[in-house]
Design a protein around this motif. Sequence first.
Motif, PDB file in Angstrom:
ATOM      1  N   THR A  82       0.845  -1.197   0.000  1.00 57.77           N
ATOM      2  CA  THR A  82       0.000   0.000   0.000  1.00 57.77           C
ATOM      3  C   THR A  82       0.878   1.244   0.000  1.00 57.77           C
ATOM      4  OG1 THR A  82      -0.149  -0.006   2.418  1.00 57.77           O
ATOM      5  CG2 THR A  82      -1.884  -1.152   1.207  1.00 57.77           C
ATOM      6  N   ALA A  83       0.355   2.306  -0.596  1.00 60.38           N
ATOM      7  CA  ALA A  83       1.133   3.547  -0.680  1.00 60.38           C
ATOM      8  C   ALA A  83       0.211   4.719  -0.961  1.00 60.38           C
ATOM      9  CB  ALA A  83       2.187   3.447  -1.776  1.00 60.38           C
ATOM     10  N   PRO A  84       0.611   5.936  -0.546  1.00 64.62           N
ATOM     11  CA  PRO A  84      -0.167   7.142  -0.881  1.00 64.62           C
ATOM     12  C   PRO A  84       0.077   7.531  -2.334  1.00 64.62           C
ATOM     13  CG  PRO A  84       1.807   7.756   0.312  1.00 64.62           C
ATOM     14  CD  PRO A  84       1.786   6.248   0.286  1.00 64.62           C
ATOM     15  N   THR A  85      -0.921   8.161  -2.930  1.00 69.64           N
ATOM     16  CA  THR A  85      -0.788   8.649  -4.302  1.00 69.64           C
ATOM     17  C   THR A  85      -1.116  10.135  -4.359  1.00 69.64           C
ATOM     18  OG1 THR A  85      -3.105   8.072  -4.805  1.00 69.64           O
ATOM     19  CG2 THR A  85      -1.412   6.412  -5.295  1.00 69.64           C
ATOM     20  N   THR A  86      -0.534  10.801  -5.324  1.00 68.30           N
ATOM     21  CA  THR A  86      -0.848  12.203  -5.585  1.00 68.30           C
ATOM     22  C   THR A  86      -0.987  12.392  -7.089  1.00 68.30           C
ATOM     23  OG1 THR A  86       1.488  12.832  -5.672  1.00 68.30           O
ATOM     24  CG2 THR A  86       0.372  13.054  -3.547  1.00 68.30           C
ATOM     25  N   GLY A  87      -1.757  13.401  -7.467  1.00 66.77           N
ATOM     26  CA  GLY A  87      -1.939  13.669  -8.889  1.00 66.77           C
ATOM     27  C   GLY A  87      -2.832  14.866  -9.090  1.00 66.77           C
ATOM     28  N   GLU A  88      -3.520  14.897 -10.236  1.00 64.67           N
ATOM     29  CA  GLU A  88      -4.440  15.991 -10.502  1.00 64.67           C
ATOM     30  C   GLU A  88      -5.665  15.459 -11.225  1.00 64.67           C
ATOM     31  OE1 GLU A  88      -2.521  17.777 -14.630  1.00 64.67           O
ATOM     32  OE2 GLU A  88      -2.034  18.734 -12.719  1.00 64.67           O
ATOM     33  N   CYS A  89      -6.783  16.141 -10.972  1.00 61.60           N
ATOM     34  CA  CYS A  89      -8.052  15.758 -11.572  1.00 61.60           C
ATOM     35  C   CYS A  89      -7.985  15.921 -13.094  1.00 61.60           C
ATOM     36  CB  CYS A  89      -9.174  16.625 -10.997  1.00 61.60           C
ATOM     37  SG  CYS A  89     -10.802  16.334 -11.758  1.00 61.60           S
ATOM     38  N   ALA A  90      -8.456  14.928 -13.813  1.00 64.59           N
ATOM     39  CA  ALA A  90      -8.417  14.970 -15.272  1.00 64.59           C
ATOM     40  C   ALA A  90      -9.383  15.999 -15.846  1.00 64.59           C
ATOM     41  CB  ALA A  90      -8.735  13.590 -15.837  1.00 64.59           C
ATOM     42  N   ARG A  91     -10.364  16.439 -15.053  1.00 59.69           N
ATOM     43  CA  ARG A  91     -11.363  17.397 -15.558  1.00 59.69           C
ATOM     44  C   ARG A  91     -11.039  18.833 -15.197  1.00 59.69           C
ATOM     45  NH1 ARG A  91     -16.783  14.085 -13.627  1.00 59.69           N
ATOM     46  NH2 ARG A  91     -16.341  12.139 -14.761  1.00 59.69           N
ATOM     47  N   CYS A  92     -10.629  19.072 -13.934  1.00 54.24           N
ATOM     48  CA  CYS A  92     -10.416  20.460 -13.506  1.00 54.24           C
ATOM     49  C   CYS A  92      -8.975  20.755 -13.095  1.00 54.24           C
ATOM     50  CB  CYS A  92     -11.363  20.798 -12.353  1.00 54.24           C
ATOM     51  SG  CYS A  92     -10.981  19.941 -10.803  1.00 54.24           S
ATOM     52  N   LEU A  93      -8.108  19.726 -13.135  1.00 51.08           N
ATOM     53  CA  LEU A  93      -6.677  19.873 -12.829  1.00 51.08           C
ATOM     54  C   LEU A  93      -6.391  20.213 -11.368  1.00 51.08           C
ATOM     55  CD1 LEU A  93      -5.503  21.768 -16.045  1.00 51.08           C
ATOM     56  CD2 LEU A  93      -5.800  19.310 -15.677  1.00 51.08           C
ATOM     57  N   THR A  94      -7.386  20.042 -10.507  1.00 52.37           N
ATOM     58  CA  THR A  94      -7.180  20.265  -9.071  1.00 52.37           C
ATOM     59  C   THR A  94      -6.279  19.162  -8.504  1.00 52.37           C
ATOM     60  OG1 THR A  94      -9.354  21.282  -8.839  1.00 52.37           O
ATOM     61  CG2 THR A  94      -8.342  20.405  -6.830  1.00 52.37           C
ATOM     62  N   PRO A  95      -5.312  19.509  -7.632  1.00 51.19           N
ATOM     63  CA  PRO A  95      -4.485  18.460  -7.014  1.00 51.19           C
ATOM     64  C   PRO A  95      -5.346  17.486  -6.211  1.00 51.19           C
ATOM     65  CG  PRO A  95      -3.487  20.625  -6.704  1.00 51.19           C
ATOM     66  CD  PRO A  95      -4.867  20.869  -7.255  1.00 51.19           C
ATOM     67  N   GLY A 158     -15.588  20.098 -14.269  1.00 48.43           N
ATOM     68  CA  GLY A 158     -14.465  20.478 -15.113  1.00 48.43           C
ATOM     69  C   GLY A 158     -14.195  21.973 -15.119  1.00 48.43           C
ATOM     70  N   LEU A 159     -13.583  22.449 -16.194  1.00 49.12           N
ATOM     71  CA  LEU A 159     -13.194  23.850 -16.324  1.00 49.12           C
ATOM     72  C   LEU A 159     -14.133  24.591 -17.262  1.00 49.12           C
ATOM     73  CD1 LEU A 159      -9.335  23.377 -16.808  1.00 49.12           C
ATOM     74  CD2 LEU A 159     -10.506  23.970 -14.687  1.00 49.12           C
ATOM     75  N   CYS A 160     -14.264  25.881 -17.012  1.00 53.24           N
ATOM     76  CA  CYS A 160     -15.026  26.727 -17.932  1.00 53.24           C
ATOM     77  C   CYS A 160     -14.311  26.746 -19.278  1.00 53.24           C
ATOM     78  CB  CYS A 160     -15.152  28.143 -17.385  1.00 53.24           C
ATOM     79  SG  CYS A 160     -15.906  29.312 -18.560  1.00 53.24           S
ATOM     80  N   PRO A 161     -14.997  26.429 -20.366  1.00 55.39           N
ATOM     81  CA  PRO A 161     -14.331  26.387 -21.669  1.00 55.39           C
ATOM     82  C   PRO A 161     -13.902  27.759 -22.182  1.00 55.39           C
ATOM     83  CG  PRO A 161     -16.695  26.079 -21.925  1.00 55.39           C
ATOM     84  CD  PRO A 161     -16.418  26.044 -20.445  1.00 55.39           C
ATOM     85  N   ASN A 162     -14.424  28.815 -21.568  1.00 53.52           N
ATOM     86  CA  ASN A 162     -14.088  30.163 -22.028  1.00 53.52           C
ATOM     87  C   ASN A 162     -12.938  30.808 -21.276  1.00 53.52           C
ATOM     88  OD1 ASN A 162     -16.236  30.643 -24.096  1.00 53.52           O
ATOM     89  ND2 ASN A 162     -17.567  30.258 -22.349  1.00 53.52           N
ATOM     90  N   CYS A 163     -12.909  30.602 -19.936  1.00 53.13           N
ATOM     91  CA  CYS A 163     -11.864  31.269 -19.157  1.00 53.13           C
ATOM     92  C   CYS A 163     -10.984  30.304 -18.361  1.00 53.13           C
ATOM     93  CB  CYS A 163     -12.480  32.291 -18.206  1.00 53.13           C
ATOM     94  SG  CYS A 163     -13.516  31.564 -16.898  1.00 53.13           S
ATOM     95  N   GLY A 164     -11.358  29.019 -18.292  1.00 52.65           N
ATOM     96  CA  GLY A 164     -10.534  28.034 -17.610  1.00 52.65           C
ATOM     97  C   GLY A 164     -10.701  27.971 -16.111  1.00 52.65           C
ATOM     98  N   VAL A 165     -11.666  28.696 -15.551  1.00 55.72           N
ATOM     99  CA  VAL A 165     -11.924  28.655 -14.108  1.00 55.72           C
ATOM    100  C   VAL A 165     -12.614  27.336 -13.760  1.00 55.72           C
ATOM    101  CG1 VAL A 165     -13.305  29.690 -12.263  1.00 55.72           C
ATOM    102  CG2 VAL A 165     -12.063  31.146 -13.854  1.00 55.72           C
ATOM    103  N   PRO A 166     -12.224  26.682 -12.649  1.00 58.22           N
ATOM    104  CA  PRO A 166     -12.945  25.473 -12.238  1.00 58.22           C
ATOM    105  C   PRO A 166     -14.410  25.785 -11.991  1.00 58.22           C
ATOM    106  CG  PRO A 166     -10.867  25.646 -11.059  1.00 58.22           C
ATOM    107  CD  PRO A 166     -11.062  26.949 -11.784  1.00 58.22           C
ATOM    108  N   LEU A 167     -15.296  25.104 -12.670  1.00 47.13           N
ATOM    109  CA  LEU A 167     -16.722  25.394 -12.552  1.00 47.13           C
ATOM    110  C   LEU A 167     -17.273  25.051 -11.177  1.00 47.13           C
ATOM    111  CD1 LEU A 167     -17.926  24.176 -16.060  1.00 47.13           C
ATOM    112  CD2 LEU A 167     -17.716  26.536 -15.259  1.00 47.13           C
ATOM    113  N   ALA A 168     -16.637  24.136 -10.454  1.00 50.20           N
ATOM    114  CA  ALA A 168     -17.111  23.741  -9.131  1.00 50.20           C
ATOM    115  C   ALA A 168     -17.027  24.896  -8.141  1.00 50.20           C
ATOM    116  CB  ALA A 168     -16.315  22.542  -8.617  1.00 50.20           C
ATOM    117  N   THR A 169     -16.094  25.830  -8.371  1.00 53.76           N
ATOM    118  CA  THR A 169     -15.922  26.956  -7.446  1.00 53.76           C
ATOM    119  C   THR A 169     -16.281  28.293  -8.095  1.00 53.76           C
ATOM    120  OG1 THR A 169     -13.576  27.136  -8.094  1.00 53.76           O
ATOM    121  CG2 THR A 169     -14.095  25.766  -6.174  1.00 53.76           C
ATOM    122  N   ALA A 170     -16.744  28.273  -9.329  1.00 54.79           N
ATOM    123  CA  ALA A 170     -17.015  29.531 -10.039  1.00 54.79           C
ATOM    124  C   ALA A 170     -18.312  30.185  -9.604  1.00 54.79           C
ATOM    125  CB  ALA A 170     -17.050  29.269 -11.545  1.00 54.79           C
TER     126      ALA A 170
END
Length: 202
Positions: A82-95, A158-170
């Motif tokens: 077992t091990a910890p993993t890190t990465g980024e979301c494929a839709r919004c690029l959030t860590p 995911g991200l706003c297609p116009n400005c790239g802001v994460p839509l989850a927090t926009a």
Amino acid sequence: MSVSKKVSSNNSARHRHTPSTLTFDISRLGRRPGSMMAIRETVPSPSRIGVDLVAIQAGAPLTLDLVLQSVSEGVLVTGTVTAPTTGECARCLTPITGSVEIELTELFAYPDSTTEATTEEDEVGHVVDETVALEQSIIDEVVLQLPFSPVCTEDCPGLCPNCGVPLATAGPDHHHDVIDPRWAKLAQMMPDQNSGEAGDQQ
């Protein structure tokens, strides 16, 4: 179909192990079928293990809970890692962070054994100089376990297609006034027309 290989005294050279925190001495098993040794420890990952967007980072702790058992043809390794993993979301690029657990069942053939002589070189692990190297086996299993497109949440918009802001927090009011490109071209022409009309009036 298996291709027979001539067994020679240079097996160690052919299957030489690169030193790693995941290479273990099995000399105390002594090629006695049924003899066992347990490995229960945490070691740093010798390299980044994973896929493009998520992985076990180099140096991250790998928790090993393994049993190494001598069998007639080699050493059978079973257990979990077992091990910890890190990465980024494929839709919004959030860590993102998480963990992965894999199960190992891997045979490492003894030099001069029938298994070593009658299998392709990459079909089975090999005991080299009384050691077994688990790194490649762990890499293979981790890659199978990790998602190629990890997400921070299942419903990530995911991200706003116009400005790239994460839509989850926009916020719900986030929007852009987008002009139909056909009308946008017409609008660019209008100032020139108005200017021409003013000139005519003069």
